[in-house]
Design an enzyme around this catalytic site. Structure first.
Site, PDB file in Angstrom:
ATOM      1  N   GLU A 105      42.745   0.596 -22.216  1.00 21.29           N
ATOM      2  CA  GLU A 105      43.255   1.949 -22.444  1.00 21.29           C
ATOM      3  C   GLU A 105      42.135   2.986 -22.363  1.00 21.29           C
ATOM      4  O   GLU A 105      41.907   3.771 -23.286  1.00 21.29           O
ATOM      5  CB  GLU A 105      43.987   2.027 -23.784  1.00 21.29           C
TER       6      GLU A 105
ATOM      7  N   CYS B 112      29.019  16.062 -25.214  1.00 18.33           N
ATOM      8  CA  CYS B 112      27.585  15.939 -25.486  1.00 18.33           C
ATOM      9  C   CYS B 112      26.767  16.530 -24.337  1.00 18.33           C
ATOM     10  O   CYS B 112      27.295  16.893 -23.283  1.00 18.33           O
ATOM     11  CB  CYS B 112      27.213  14.478 -25.723  1.00 18.33           C
TER      12      CYS B 112
ATOM     13  N   GLU C 250      51.326  -3.888 -21.919  1.00 23.61           N
ATOM     14  CA  GLU C 250      51.540  -3.888 -23.365  1.00 23.61           C
ATOM     15  C   GLU C 250      52.847  -3.176 -23.685  1.00 23.61           C
ATOM     16  O   GLU C 250      53.173  -2.152 -23.088  1.00 23.61           O
ATOM     17  CB  GLU C 250      50.423  -3.142 -24.114  1.00 23.61           C
TER      18      GLU C 250
END
Length: 679
Positions: free
Chosen positions: A160, A170, A318
């Site tokens: 995922e 950052c 999933e």
């Protein structure tokens, strides 16, 4: 940044014989004696594929450069001896604590400048060269070690991606973002023009002056925010491709995928740019517990995944047997609901159904997430349903490799467009997902199966194209939509479409911008309604949330607003083109019944009929077709039995022949059709 536009997808055999069935398996969470019970129960359930090693980095590399594969060898040998194939995950979703302690700079930074702490998952900046070095080292060692193992059937890159680290603000990300901007725009002057930086005087004379859109105490430039979302998607894709390159080099015959997350709640990445780089398109999907008709969102998401796969079979990587742990109100699935959810994905093109996870964890962040083997163990109704689903999937083995019959209708959905529409400043009632899902539901209610595709898809073979709130559109996509109508096809465009170009700049001259000439209308001003406000329509319906001051320039007014400040303004228009094609504009958000009526008229004009006539409410019908024939899936999501006329064949799940199938409440019938209808 490497080339992300040239497809790298390879054709590889499907990882299992027949439909795939299984789930995430985490033996490292359990003592060895449980492993033996696991493979025995997998055999009982008919499991033939498990995902292994998703969160196992710290077990595989307990110290920098020291690898331990002994436990993995034991598990893979055990699975192979039991006839279970392995979808081997690279473990990069869960960096070990030693990496975070030695290199805290790899942790993501949020828009307020706060660096994450360790303890979550996907705790890494996608642009970090330090993380990339460590990640590729463990991936290379793992791939080298398992290469040639007979159980290895599929690679599963990370887990995922973006589900926690979709964006990082950052300084390392800032530098990568600046390089990305230079490649995309070429010069600072071109960037200034695209972003309209003259507003507030934020012009740039060099790319190193441009920072990611961090918290600034004021509204941010929407074009900058959009480009940062695009960059962040590309940064994650670049990381995926770096891992993929290692896997291809070590195990060239093994297909590679990563699990996308196509479901309600917004997209973390632009998967239309990712899909050309996965050998098997795979998706994780979880139904919305609060939605009483959540099965329709499932159907829409499954159609979107099939669109990303360009109609080829895909893999449900999933979903849940019952409850999940992250929604505001989690709900256990009713008896039969799990099986129905799984087979709904198969009906819409999936060649397998896997769960998170095999055995319910007794500790950790997802200890209350449901599993194939629940906390109660195998002596439970849930596990008995798991066994029954395995039986059903084996009974459907002949369906594997077939595809959904090509629909006549395409519905366009675009992730960057949805990003551009997030936080629409004129009203809080605009949800980027609302129009696509509402129109998909209305089409489903009318018995029409649709392809949900990105705007760059080939639209030439569709009779009808629906364009729901495609806020951002480039000239090429707008031209492709117009071509549908010019060649005699039919197009329906909703409000909020075509308003901005690919840089999020408003197309001046009147709304709906890019589609104005095609539709023969011109909207002068947007008039969003207040919460709870409703206006009447001339056909007896009503509308909420949205109206606009539309002028019919070269279009017929089919429905007008009947009340409110814009009484008499067009609400639904139609322009007929010289070749017989039509272009419709829906300028309001009608109530559900009225929207179905409007869509019904549009489909009738396009000559699009439902898959089956008079399909009962809450019953879905989808046909798959392959070399071996055709199969009609009938799914009853209601609480009463329904007879479906025209559904003739032998039910693969029961062996019973039907001349007109009776689908019991909450059940599924899959008919092998006799001779099969014409394609």
């Amino acid at each position: 940044m490497p080339d992300l536009t040239t497809p790298t997808r390879r054709t590889r055999p499907w990882p299992t014989e027949g439909l795939s069935y299984g789930g995430d398996y985490s033996p490292e969470q359990w003592p060895r004696e449980v492993w033996q019970e696991d493979v025995r129960l997998m055999g009982e359930a008919g499991v033939n594929l498990v995902t292994l090693g998703v969160f196992a980095w710290s077990r595989l590399e307990p110290e920098p450069g020291r690898f331990d594969f002994a436990w993995l060898d034991e598990v893979m040998d055990l699975l192979h001896a039991s006839g279970v194939r392995v979808d081997m995950a690279t473990p990069t979703a869960a960096p070990p604590l030693w990496l975070h302690r030695a290199h805290p700079e790899v942790l993501p930074v949020d828009a307020d400048g706060r660096r994450w702490s360790q303890g979550g998952r996907l705790g890494w900046c996608p642009s970090s060269p330090v993380f990339r070095e460590h990640a590729l080292r463990v991936v290379d060692a793992l791939a080298e070690h398992v290469a040639g193992h007979p159980a290895l059937a599929l690679w599963h890159v990370s887990n995922e991606l973006g589900g926690g680290n979709a964006r990082c603000w950052c300084d390392v990300s800032a530098a990568a973002y600046q390089r990305w901007l230079a490649e995309r725009h070429g010069t600072p002057e071109a960037l200034d023009a695209a972003w309209g930086t003259a507003f507030w005087g934020h012009t740039a004379t060099s790319f190193d002056q441009v920072l990611p859109p961090r918290s600034a105490g004021a509204d941010l430039n929407p074009a900058a925010v959009l480009d940062f979302r695009r960059f962040s998607s590309d940064a994650l894709l670049e990381h995926y491709l770096a891992e993929r390159e290692v896997l291809e080099r070590r195990t060239p015959g093994v297909p590679v995928t990563t699990n996308l997350m196509v479901h309600a709640g917004g997209a973390v990445a632009d998967y239309a740019t990712w899909a050309p780089h996965v050998d098997v398109v795979a998706d994780d999907h979880y139904v919305v517990a609060d939605d009483p008709r959540g099965w329709q969102e499932l159907s829409c998401s499954a159609d979107r995944v099939r669109g990303l796969a360009e109609g080829r079979p895909w893999l449900l990587m999933e979903h849940s047997t019952s409850t999940v742990v992250y929604q505001a109100h989690n709900r256990a699935k009713a008896p039969g609901e799990m099986l129905r959810n799984s087979l709904a994905h198969v009906a819409r093109g999936a060649d397998g159904a896997l769960f998170f996870q095999w055995r319910a964890s007794t500790a950790g962040a997802e200890q209350w997430h449901s599993a194939m083997v629940p906390h109660a163990g195998p002596d439970s109704d849930r596990f008995r349903e798991v066994v029954e689903l395995g039986r059903c999937l084996r009974a459907l083995a002949e369906v594997q490799g077939s595809v959904v019959d090509r629909p006549q209708v395409a519905l366009l959905v675009d992730v960057p467009s949805a990003w551009a529409l997030e936080g629409f400043p004129l009203t809080s009632q605009v949800d980027p997902e609302e129009r696509p899902l509402a129109l998909h539901r209305a089409l489903s209610d009318l018995g029409v199966v649709v392809d949900v595709v990105p705007p760059a898809a080939d639209l030439r073979d569709y009779r009808a194209v629906v364009v729901p709130a495609l806020h951002l559109v480039d000239d090429a996509a707008a031209e492709a939509v117009a071509d549908v109508a010019r060649r005699g096809g039919h197009v329906l465009v909703t409000h909020l479409s075509g308003i901005v170009d690919e840089t999020a700049r408003v197309r001046a001259g009147g709304y709906p911008g890019a589609f104005r000439d095609l539709l023969g209308v011109r909207s002068e001003e947007l008039h969003p309604l207040q919460p709870g406000e409703r206006v009447g329509l001339s056909d007896g319906g009503s509308a909420t949330a949205w109206t606009e001051l539309v002028r019919a320039v070269d279009a017929e007014v089919l429905v007008a607003t009947a009340t409110g400040a814009l009484a008499g303004a067009p609400a639904l228009t139609r322009r007929t083109l010289p070749g017989g094609g039509t272009a419709w504009y829906a300028a309001t958000r009608p109530d559900a019944a009225t929207e179905r009526a409007h869509l019904g008229a549009f489909l009738a004009a396009a000559g699009v009929a439902p898959l089956l006539p008079d399909l009962p409410d809450e019953v879905e019908a989808v046909r798959r077709r392959g070399a071996g024939g055709s199969w009609l899936f009938l799914l009853n999501h209601g609480d009463v039995d329904h007879r479906v006329e025209g559904a003739r064949g032998t039910d693969l799940l029961t062996g019973r022949h039907h001349d007109a199938a009776v689908v019991p409440a909450g059940a599924v019938v899959v008919l092998r059709e006799e001779a099969g209808p014409a394609a």
